[in-house]
Design a protein around this motif. Structure first.
Motif, PDB file in Angstrom:
ATOM      1  N   ASP A  41      15.298  -7.750  34.322  1.00  0.00           N
ATOM      2  CA  ASP A  41      16.558  -8.504  34.373  1.00  0.00           C
ATOM      3  C   ASP A  41      17.305  -8.304  35.687  1.00  0.00           C
ATOM      4  O   ASP A  41      18.394  -8.837  35.878  1.00  0.00           O
ATOM      5  CB  ASP A  41      17.453  -8.145  33.184  1.00  0.00           C
ATOM      6  CG  ASP A  41      18.004  -6.723  33.237  1.00  0.00           C
ATOM      7  OD1 ASP A  41      17.677  -5.968  34.180  1.00  0.00           O
ATOM      8  OD2 ASP A  41      18.767  -6.356  32.321  1.00  0.00           O
ATOM      9  N   GLY A  42      16.712  -7.518  36.613  1.00  0.00           N
ATOM     10  CA  GLY A  42      17.321  -7.316  37.927  1.00  0.00           C
ATOM     11  C   GLY A  42      18.207  -6.093  38.027  1.00  0.00           C
ATOM     12  O   GLY A  42      18.824  -5.864  39.069  1.00  0.00           O
ATOM     13  N   THR A  43      18.279  -5.282  36.987  1.00  0.00           N
ATOM     14  CA  THR A  43      19.117  -4.085  36.985  1.00  0.00           C
ATOM     15  C   THR A  43      18.404  -2.938  37.705  1.00  0.00           C
ATOM     16  O   THR A  43      17.276  -2.587  37.358  1.00  0.00           O
ATOM     17  CB  THR A  43      19.456  -3.642  35.542  1.00  0.00           C
ATOM     18  OG1 THR A  43      20.076  -4.734  34.860  1.00  0.00           O
ATOM     19  CG2 THR A  43      20.361  -2.436  35.535  1.00  0.00           C
ATOM     20  N   SER A  44      19.066  -2.366  38.691  1.00  0.00           N
ATOM     21  CA  SER A  44      18.522  -1.211  39.408  1.00  0.00           C
ATOM     22  C   SER A  44      18.649   0.044  38.562  1.00  0.00           C
ATOM     23  O   SER A  44      19.671   0.271  37.917  1.00  0.00           O
ATOM     24  CB  SER A  44      19.273  -0.995  40.724  1.00  0.00           C
ATOM     25  OG  SER A  44      19.087  -2.089  41.580  1.00  0.00           O
ATOM     26  N   SER A  45      17.622   0.862  38.590  1.00  0.00           N
ATOM     27  CA  SER A  45      17.605   2.103  37.823  1.00  0.00           C
ATOM     28  C   SER A  45      18.532   3.142  38.435  1.00  0.00           C
ATOM     29  O   SER A  45      18.673   3.226  39.648  1.00  0.00           O
ATOM     30  CB  SER A  45      16.182   2.667  37.774  1.00  0.00           C
ATOM     31  OG  SER A  45      16.164   3.924  37.135  1.00  0.00           O
ATOM     32  N   SER A  46      19.110   3.946  37.578  1.00  0.00           N
ATOM     33  CA  SER A  46      19.872   5.110  38.039  1.00  0.00           C
ATOM     34  C   SER A  46      19.246   6.391  37.487  1.00  0.00           C
ATOM     35  O   SER A  46      19.869   7.435  37.462  1.00  0.00           O
ATOM     36  CB  SER A  46      21.346   4.983  37.623  1.00  0.00           C
ATOM     37  OG  SER A  46      21.437   4.862  36.218  1.00  0.00           O
ATOM     38  N   LYS A  47      17.982   6.270  37.060  1.00  0.00           N
ATOM     39  CA  LYS A  47      17.260   7.416  36.507  1.00  0.00           C
ATOM     40  C   LYS A  47      16.812   8.360  37.622  1.00  0.00           C
ATOM     41  O   LYS A  47      17.027   8.093  38.795  1.00  0.00           O
ATOM     42  CB  LYS A  47      16.058   6.931  35.697  1.00  0.00           C
ATOM     43  CG  LYS A  47      16.444   6.160  34.452  1.00  0.00           C
ATOM     44  CD  LYS A  47      15.224   5.711  33.687  1.00  0.00           C
ATOM     45  CE  LYS A  47      15.635   4.890  32.462  1.00  0.00           C
ATOM     46  NZ  LYS A  47      14.457   4.285  31.818  1.00  0.00           N
ATOM     47  N   ASP A  48      16.155   9.449  37.236  1.00  0.00           N
ATOM     48  CA  ASP A  48      15.691  10.449  38.196  1.00  0.00           C
ATOM     49  C   ASP A  48      14.527   9.927  39.038  1.00  0.00           C
ATOM     50  O   ASP A  48      13.970   8.865  38.774  1.00  0.00           O
ATOM     51  CB  ASP A  48      15.311  11.744  37.478  1.00  0.00           C
ATOM     52  CG  ASP A  48      14.134  11.598  36.520  1.00  0.00           C
ATOM     53  OD1 ASP A  48      13.490  10.526  36.474  1.00  0.00           O
ATOM     54  OD2 ASP A  48      13.850  12.567  35.805  1.00  0.00           O
ATOM     55  N   MET A  49      14.156  10.703  40.060  1.00  0.00           N
ATOM     56  CA  MET A  49      13.108  10.303  41.006  1.00  0.00           C
ATOM     57  C   MET A  49      11.783  10.039  40.302  1.00  0.00           C
ATOM     58  O   MET A  49      11.110   9.052  40.601  1.00  0.00           O
ATOM     59  CB  MET A  49      12.936  11.385  42.081  1.00  0.00           C
ATOM     60  CG  MET A  49      11.883  11.067  43.122  1.00  0.00           C
ATOM     61  SD  MET A  49      12.315   9.700  44.236  1.00  0.00           S
ATOM     62  CE  MET A  49      13.477  10.527  45.325  1.00  0.00           C
ATOM     63  N   LYS A  50      11.388  10.904  39.380  1.00  0.00           N
ATOM     64  CA  LYS A  50      10.113  10.733  38.686  1.00  0.00           C
ATOM     65  C   LYS A  50      10.071   9.393  37.960  1.00  0.00           C
ATOM     66  O   LYS A  50       9.106   8.638  38.082  1.00  0.00           O
ATOM     67  CB  LYS A  50       9.889  11.873  37.691  1.00  0.00           C
ATOM     68  CG  LYS A  50       8.593  11.749  36.920  1.00  0.00           C
ATOM     69  CD  LYS A  50       8.419  12.890  35.927  1.00  0.00           C
ATOM     70  CE  LYS A  50       7.123  12.734  35.149  1.00  0.00           C
ATOM     71  NZ  LYS A  50       6.949  13.805  34.154  1.00  0.00           N
ATOM     72  N   SER A  51      11.106   9.091  37.206  1.00  0.00           N
ATOM     73  CA  SER A  51      11.164   7.822  36.463  1.00  0.00           C
ATOM     74  C   SER A  51      11.153   6.632  37.405  1.00  0.00           C
ATOM     75  O   SER A  51      10.498   5.623  37.137  1.00  0.00           O
ATOM     76  CB  SER A  51      12.415   7.782  35.585  1.00  0.00           C
ATOM     77  OG  SER A  51      12.394   8.823  34.642  1.00  0.00           O
ATOM     78  N   GLN A  52      11.895   6.743  38.501  1.00  0.00           N
ATOM     79  CA  GLN A  52      11.931   5.637  39.459  1.00  0.00           C
ATOM     80  C   GLN A  52      10.577   5.430  40.127  1.00  0.00           C
ATOM     81  O   GLN A  52      10.163   4.294  40.342  1.00  0.00           O
ATOM     82  CB  GLN A  52      13.029   5.867  40.496  1.00  0.00           C
ATOM     83  CG  GLN A  52      14.424   5.667  39.920  1.00  0.00           C
ATOM     84  CD  GLN A  52      15.446   5.338  40.974  1.00  0.00           C
ATOM     85  OE1 GLN A  52      15.145   4.768  42.014  1.00  0.00           O
ATOM     86  NE2 GLN A  52      16.701   5.677  40.694  1.00  0.00           N
ATOM     87  N   LEU A  53       9.877   6.501  40.449  1.00  0.00           N
ATOM     88  CA  LEU A  53       8.552   6.364  41.044  1.00  0.00           C
ATOM     89  C   LEU A  53       7.593   5.696  40.065  1.00  0.00           C
ATOM     90  O   LEU A  53       6.850   4.789  40.444  1.00  0.00           O
ATOM     91  CB  LEU A  53       8.006   7.731  41.472  1.00  0.00           C
ATOM     92  CG  LEU A  53       6.593   7.728  42.070  1.00  0.00           C
ATOM     93  CD1 LEU A  53       6.515   6.835  43.309  1.00  0.00           C
ATOM     94  CD2 LEU A  53       6.153   9.151  42.388  1.00  0.00           C
TER      95      LEU A  53
END
Length: 129
Positions: A41-53
């Motif tokens: 939906d275009g929402t940028s993650s604000s999760k931790d580095m591992k989740s973002q990777l």
């Protein structure tokens, strides 16, 4: 298509990349924009580095598949991160994905002062077929 990796040393093998990749007789080339942890939906993650990777890898794979290419034909991968210190412990996630798809690619990793909104890692790739 013919693909040849160039590795005058062996130390890069432990880091899952090649010093150079030569491609001859390619049918076509796919230049992927940087893929990060952005939801459908275009929402940028604000999760931790591992989740973002993990999400950035999944998004890159989705783009490559949607274009009719295969991940194994990635020849260039640029990694942008806001913290190599935070990324490094999770680097095996990327290495396992590279091994899974038998990717032989040239790599550049850059630490940057910021990425879009709350993002911490972005993957930019070039694939051929």
């Amino acid at each position: 298509m013919e693909k040849r990796t160039v590795n005058p040393w062996i130390w890069q093998n432990e880091r899952s990349y090649s010093q150079a990749v030569e491609v001859k007789n390619a049918e076509s080339t796919l230049y992927c924009s940087g893929q990060a942890a952005i939801d459908p939906d275009g929402t940028s993650s604000s999760k931790d580095m591992k989740s973002q990777l993990q999400q950035a890898v999944a998004n890159l794979e989705t783009v490559i598949d949607a274009a009719g290419y295969e991940c194994r034909n990635i020849v260039r991968l640029n990694i942008y991160t806001t913290s190599t210190k935070e990324l490094w412990p999770h680097f095996p996630i990327l290495q396992e994905w590279i091994v899974k798809h038998q990717i032989e690619q040239a790599v550049t990793m850059l630490e940057v002062t910021g990425l879009f909104e709350t993002l911490t890692v972005e993957l930019e790739a070039t694939a051929v077929k």
